[in-house]
Design an enzyme around this catalytic site. Structure first.
Site, PDB file in Angstrom:
ATOM      1  N   LYS A   1       8.402  20.410  -2.826  1.00 30.24           N
ATOM      2  CA  LYS A   1       7.672  19.840  -3.952  1.00 30.24           C
ATOM      3  C   LYS A   1       6.941  20.958  -4.688  1.00 30.24           C
ATOM      4  O   LYS A   1       6.286  21.794  -4.065  1.00 30.24           O
ATOM      5  CB  LYS A   1       6.683  18.781  -3.453  1.00 30.24           C
ATOM      6  CG  LYS A   1       6.149  17.855  -4.524  1.00 30.24           C
ATOM      7  CD  LYS A   1       5.341  16.723  -3.910  1.00 30.24           C
ATOM      8  CE  LYS A   1       4.858  15.762  -4.984  1.00 30.24           C
ATOM      9  NZ  LYS A   1       4.065  14.653  -4.416  1.00 30.24           N
TER      10      LYS A   1
ATOM     11  N   ARG B   1       1.526  -6.280  -4.102  1.00 29.66           N
ATOM     12  CA  ARG B   1       2.620  -6.214  -3.140  1.00 29.66           C
ATOM     13  C   ARG B   1       2.233  -6.808  -1.782  1.00 29.66           C
ATOM     14  O   ARG B   1       3.088  -7.009  -0.924  1.00 29.66           O
ATOM     15  CB  ARG B   1       3.049  -4.752  -2.956  1.00 29.66           C
ATOM     16  CG  ARG B   1       3.213  -3.997  -4.266  1.00 29.66           C
ATOM     17  CD  ARG B   1       3.793  -2.623  -4.071  1.00 29.66           C
ATOM     18  NE  ARG B   1       5.248  -2.680  -4.056  1.00 29.66           N
ATOM     19  CZ  ARG B   1       6.033  -1.666  -3.733  1.00 29.66           C
ATOM     20  NH1 ARG B   1       5.507  -0.521  -3.368  1.00 29.66           N
ATOM     21  NH2 ARG B   1       7.337  -1.786  -3.767  1.00 29.66           N
TER      22      ARG B   1
ATOM     23  N   GLU C   1       1.843  -1.417   1.754  1.00 28.61           N
ATOM     24  CA  GLU C   1       0.661  -2.198   1.411  1.00 28.61           C
ATOM     25  C   GLU C   1       0.516  -3.456   2.261  1.00 28.61           C
ATOM     26  O   GLU C   1      -0.606  -3.842   2.621  1.00 28.61           O
ATOM     27  CB  GLU C   1       0.708  -2.571  -0.074  1.00 28.61           C
ATOM     28  CG  GLU C   1       0.593  -1.388  -1.022  1.00 28.61           C
ATOM     29  CD  GLU C   1       1.932  -0.711  -1.312  1.00 28.61           C
ATOM     30  OE1 GLU C   1       1.952   0.259  -2.079  1.00 28.61           O
ATOM     31  OE2 GLU C   1       2.961  -1.149  -0.747  1.00 28.61           O
TER      32      GLU C   1
END
Length: 621
Positions: free
Chosen positions: A284, A398, A370
């Site tokens: 990344k 969610r 979640e």
């Protein structure tokens, strides 16, 4: 503000995937370098998601080179990493407008491009969507290929594994690419491993393996032994047993920055039958040293000067609401070791970095899951602890079933610190916190609070901490607070009690949350009364009756969907008391709010002081 494309001679020849596929493979490493530099210069001028895209440059080039997009379906997960995809799919010149009002959408968006096969902003959706596309590809027998790209963070969500379990059972042709940027590329991801991956994805290997399984089909003992031997041998070189058990043929891990190596492997895998899983290792922030060193800090950036190798420090004069929450959490933890804080992979965004360092035994990162995060909190509450679930408004959507079934139904004292309520801005409709007051208000046993400033926020968090008769929610916006003087001492507010902030004539503005300042400004010009309701549920019935009996018109103001929101609760109560009074509801309209700066959106939706005043005058007229 567009960049001079002449600085990027190879990229200039690849404005679309069709043009990309006309290039000789030998120039693709240079194309990847130019694409990375173009991304760097583009985002530095426009702001936006940064480190993720730097890590997926070679992957994006390889995918569009090998697959016949958009005929072949390419599904991105979340979309932070899709900037290189946008650059290569005809949107290169528009990149400086990304995340700005009227400009490119921050994530893949179907209305924007035929190459964006699935609109996305939340993680974990790509494999489910790709599974469906693979089913239709087989049904239509058109020779279409389907690829889903998912990151090592997103794959921690349960939805991804649900999708893989189903896809493995359906056995349609599809490829899942795991973009793993959690660690640097180690020795085993080199030439040997790339060679193994190409061998394992080749026709000879798969033919031998499938043929062996058929031969051994009638010899259960030998078949089982052979299967275990294969798993043992593969386990020595690849960590793919889990994905194999889910029904996928696992290949990798391979170097995600070797564009030619990926192309050869993908070419092999493109023709394989059944669900395929390619594990690539990337870095990344690849190619820009500060982003490589701090990929979290460089995940999303404001405008910056790339040559300075540092992000501009734009520290606001006032703390953010997230920081107010983080400080409150630390203050409470100093007093009570039974406070347990949970985040679904949003430590930095939710202001929990200091807490996680100072109180590691009381901090739980549930990853991008979640539903699990909310039920984890429920389990802690059952055992007599005091869970605090810090979660963004759109991410709480969610876990709605868990909020109802696992928390509210059992009347468990879980405190929800709901960040990013209301208008978020540049991240657009997938992240605007428009619905939380509406979807929570109808849940029994809930106490819902909306602070008008940071001091009220601190006191409400403490109120939720003290309340033990069911779940509580404190809902606050993204960004800087209002500049109110912080009161360090904490005291619990009386449940369901609002405050009259201004006494006026004829018009009463009933405000919920941080729109209070704008409501007060509008009230000055209208000589209206203003009530800071504080509680969305339970409502202050006494205060509402007083306002209804002493004013001609009531106006509710909230930064939430008007439909089913706090204002609807006011009308419901008045109707239950047979009070017939004109009520104007001001809030977010019945539509998904597009991206732009919060100031632009607030002005366009007439939620600033000028807009509130104008809406009231229009209503009276």
């Amino acid at each position: 503000m567009s960049l001079d494309i002449s600085e990027f001679p190879v990229l200039a020849q690849a404005n679309t995937p069709e043009e990309l596929r006309q290039l000789p493979q030998a120039v693709l490493p240079q194309l990847a370098d130019e694409l990375r530099q173009y991304l760097l210069k583009s985002v530095s001028k426009s702001s936006g998601h940064f480190a993720s895209g730097l890590g997926t440059v070679e992957l994006t080039v390889a995918l569009h080179y090998v697959y016949n997009t958009p005929f072949d379906r390419l599904v991105w997960d979340v979309g932070h990493q899709a900037y290189p995809h946008k650059i290569l799919t005809g949107r290169r010149e528009q990149m400086p407008t990304i995340r700005q009002k009227g400009g490119l959408h921050p994530f893949p968006w179907r209305e924007e491009s035929e190459y964006d096969t699935f609109s996305v902003g939340h993680s974990g959706t790509s494999i489910s969507a790709a599974t469906a596309m693979a089913v239709i590809a087989a049904k239509e027998d058109a020779g279409r290929k389907v690829v889903a790209v998912i990151g090592d963070g997103a794959i921690t969500g349960g939805m991804a594994f649900e999708a893989m379990n189903h896809a493995g059972d359906l056995h349609n042709d599809m490829l899942v690419v795991l973009n793993d940027n959690e660690m640097s590329i180690s020795e085993n991801v080199g030439a040997l491993n790339n060679h193994l991956a190409q061998l394992m994805s080749g026709r000879l290997y798969t033919t031998i393996r499938e043929g062996s399984k058929k031969v051994l089909q009638g010899v259960p003992v030998i078949k089982e032994m052979a299967k275990r031997t294969e798993e043992h041998l593969k386990g020595m070189v690849v960590p793919g047993t889990l994905f194999e058990e889910l029904g996928f043929n696992y290949i990798g891990p391979i170097d995600g920055h070797d564009v030619n190596g990926m192309i050869e492997t993908m070419r092999n895998m493109r023709n394989l039958k059944g669900p395929q899983f390619l594990h690539i290792m990337t870095k990344k922030g690849r190619g820009y040293a500060p982003a490589e060193a701090d990929p979290i800090g460089w995940h999303a950036v404001p405008k910056f000067n790339p040559s300075e190798f540092k992000k501009p420090v734009a520290k606001p004069a006032d703390p953010t609401f997230s920081e107010v929450f983080g400080k409150w959490l630390c203050d409470i933890a100093e007093q009570d070791n039974k406070v347990l804080a949970i985040t679904p992979a949003m430590r930095e965004g939710s202001g929990m970095v200091e807490f996680s360092k100072r109180f590691p035994e009381q901090y739980f990162d549930a990853a991008i899951a979640e539903q699990h995060a909310v039920t984890l909190g429920a389990g802690f509450a059952v055992e007599g602890y005091k869970p605090v679930v810090a979660i963004y408004s759109t991410f709480l959507q969610r876990a709605y079933d868990q909020l109802i079934h696992d928390v509210a139904l059992q009347r468990l004292p879980v405190l929800f610190a709901i960040d990013r309520g209301g208008i978020v801005g540049a991240d657009g409709p997938t992240h605007q916190g428009a619905f939380d007051l509406s979807f929570m208000r109808c849940v029994p046993n809930m106490v819902i609070m909306a602070p008008s400033d940071e001091n009220e926020c601190r006191q409400m968090l403490y109120t939720g901490y003290c309340y033990q008769d069911g779940p509580t929610a404190v809902r606050y916006p993204r960004g800087s607070a209002t500049g109110a003087v912080q009161v360090e001492e904490m005291s619990a507010l009386p449940i369901g009690k609002g405050v009259l902030r201004r006494q006026g004539q004829k018009i009463a503005i009933i405000n919920f949350g941080t729109t209070l300042a704008a409501a007060l400004t509008a009230a000055e010009n209208l000589d209206a009364s203003v009530a800071d309701m504080r509680f969305v549920k339970p409502l202050d019935h006494e205060l509402l009756l007083e306002l209804a009996n002493s004013h001609d018109v009531l106006v509710t103001v909230e930064e939430n969907a008007i439909t089913g929101g706090a204002g609807s609760g006011v009308i419901e109560y008045l109707m239950s008391q047979k009070i017939c009074k004109p009520v104007l509801q001001i809030g977010l309209p019945d539509e998904f709010i597009k991206h732009g700066s919060p100031e632009e959106i607030t002005h366009d939706l007439m939620l600033d002081a000028q807009g509130i005043e104008q809406q009231i005058r229009d209503y009276l007229a």
